[in-house]
Design an enzyme around this catalytic site. Structure first.
Site: not given
Ligand code: NAD
Length: 490
Positions: A185, A392
């Site tokens: 997803k 961040e």
């Molecule tokens: P986010 O946490 O808002 O969303 C990530 C995913 O989670 C999306 O697919 C979203 O639809 C899903 N989601 C939201 N609520 C959920 C729930 N309750 N249960 C299950 N899934 C749910 O993150 P974002 O804004 O898409 O990405 C940015 C963040 O990702 C930043 O904090 C960044 O540092 C992090 N990131 C980490 C890495 C790594 O490898 N460590 C890599 C890329 C990005």
């Protein structure tokens, strides 16, 4: 920058495409033009259940987990070929969907993940010990045997928007190589780079149900991570959502791998050569408009070099062209959505309120009236306790913090709830390595080496940056159970 909407085929479940059972759609927008580029279904809990059931059946009854690794390798090699065949199309899609500049799209967003996928097929999988002997240990319970590394089961793969194709493949390659089946997803902002993997799986002959791709946001993610048919969750996103996912998975005792945020320090010791650090310092907060988890956004510099470094960064930022990411001369593109830009602007405002000074940028570029752009921004006069040094941005903002000596640099770097990455610069590699050893992070780049792109090196975080590792054999291990088989010594 005109967009023709892209045709999409819906959800990919059990080897077939469907519109799902709901009426709602996810609208995909080009962040540079604000134009709608596609609509995809918002998967309902019923669709998630169908996808998990398909993955469950493919795992429990299908050939995939029982194939020899080399047999799986042949199908994965066909996927790698298909990925390569569609490389140019993937680059264009990434520019439109994720707002990447052309250079970032070609290299980090598409080139690197295809290289990593190929490395999994060519190097990691053939050399991986799926069985290991257990030597007899004399004492209580003498025995000898074998440890079998078995696929963990049905994997829920949930990803973030910033490097969609890379994040999807960083999960899919090890999950499939291990013999797991998966429901992927992606972020609702960038679903198209995941759906295309369904087409690639189809073309390569992956058995039905081994890979399912569903689109949606919170409701879909929740249904997936709570589903009793899922054995393992591999999640990439913010630590806020990561904590929820951890709790949602706990209800049914799933293994949970979390790849979360970062606020990594780039430490410039007093003997460093500023000419050589500049590329890393700039890339540390403007790469993909600062939307990178492992970017080095806290610039820690020895007080003797502070003013010189700040002057150089401010000078260089004047040459960063912000605009149409499809134009090869553009160095920085947009943020993914207006809501993300507003979040970054609010955090910039908090920095000013807390007494830090903006040395460059801080506003929306005047020459761009469409798209979610923001100027590259540099803060000075920053205390590490300020929100701008602790939270961040996920936008093009760097903060500069001076330090007195190596001990203080280490203390400031570690004074963060995150621990994803770091950088150290010194004319003396031994001294840089000594500092690197003291950082509580999953990765440290010493004098510019590596930078998180080596598929043989693990990628992942300490503290709030996550649990578990991705890439290569480390990533593959996360998708395996260890079973001990023992028999008597005769
Ligand atoms: P986010 O946490 O808002 O969303 C990530 C995913 O989670 C999306 O697919 C979203 O639809 C899903 N989601 C939201 N609520 C959920 C729930 N309750 N249960 C299950 N899934 C749910 O993150 P974002 O804004 O898409 O990405 C940015 C963040 O990702 C930043 O904090 C960044 O540092 C992090 N990131 C980490 C890495 C790594 O490898 N460590 C890599 C890329 C990005």
């Amino acid at each position: 920058m005109t967009s023709t909407p892209l045709a999409t085929r819906g959800l990919f479940i059990d080897g077939a495409w469907s519109d799902g059972t709901g009426d709602a759609a996810v609208t995909v927008v080009n962040p540079a033009t604000e134009e709608v580029i596609a609509e995809v279904p918002e998967a309902t809990p019923a669709d998630i259940d169908t996808a998990v059931t398909a993955a469950r059946r493919a795992f429990d009854d299908g050939p995939w987990p029982r194939m020899k690794p080399a047999e799986r390798g042949r199908i994965l090699a066909a996927m790698a070929e298909e990925l390569n065949r569609r490389r140019a199309e993937l680059v264009e899609l990434n520019i439109r969907e994720a707002g990447s500049t052309r250079m970032i799209a070609e290299m980090l967003q598409v080139g690197t993940p295809i290289d990593h996928f190929t490395d999994m097929v060519d190097r990691v999988l053939p050399g991986f010990a799926f069985q290991e002997p257990v030597a007899p240990i004399f004492g209580n319970g003498i025995g000898q045997g074998v440890v079998v590394r078995e696929p963990y089961g049905v994997a829920a793969l949930i990803t973030a928007f910033n490097f969609p194709f890379l994040l999807n493949l960083a999960k899919l390659a090890p999950a499939l190589a291990a013999g797991c089946t998966a429901v992927l997803k992606p972020s609702p902002y960038t679903p198209l780079e995941a759906l295309i993997l369904g087409e690639i799986a189809e073309a390569a002959g992956l058995p039905p149900g081994v890979l399912n791709v569903v689109t949606g946001d919170v409701a879909a993610g929740e249904a997936l991570t709570r589903h009793p048919g899922v054995d393992l969750i591999s999640f990439t996103g913010s630590d806020t959502i990561g904590r929820k996912v951890y709790a949602q998975g706990a209800e049914t005792m799933k293994k949970v791998v979390l790849e979360l945020g970062g606020k990594s320090a780039n430490i410039i010791l007093d003997d460093a050569d500023l000419d050589t650090v500049m590329e890393s310092v700039l890339a540390g907060f403007i790469t993909h408009a600062g939307q990178g988890c492992a970017l080095l956004t806290r610039i820690l510099v020895h007080e003797s070099l502070h003013d010189d470094l700040v002057a150089r960064i401010v000078g260089a930022l004047g040459f960063i062209s912000v605009g149409d990411p499809a134009d090869p001369t553009t160095l920085m593109g947009p943020l993914i959505r207006d809501v993300q830009r507003q979040r970054v602007e609010a955090l910039i405002a908090s920095g000013v309120e807390d007494g830090a000074q903006i040395a460059f940028g801080g506003k929306r570029p005047e020459h761009l009236d469409r798209g979610f752009f923001l100027e590259p921004t540099l803060f000075v006069g920053v205390d590490n306790a300020m929100r701008i040094a602790q939270e961040e941005f996920f936008g093009p903002v760097g903060v500069v913090i001076p330090f007195r000596d190596d001990d203080q640099a280490v203390r400031i770097a570690n004074d963060s709830r995150y621990g994803l990455a770091g950088g150290v610069w010194s004319a003396d590699p031994q001294r840089a390595a000594a500092v690197a050893h003291r950082l509580r992070t999953g990765m440290v780049v010493i004098n510019g080496g590596g930078g998180g792109l080596n598929p043989a090196a693990p990628f992942g975080g300490y503290k709030y940056s996550g649990i578990g590792r991705e890439f290569g054999a480390y990533g593959l291990s996360e998708f395996l159970q260890h079973k001990a088989l023992q028999w008597p010594v005769r």
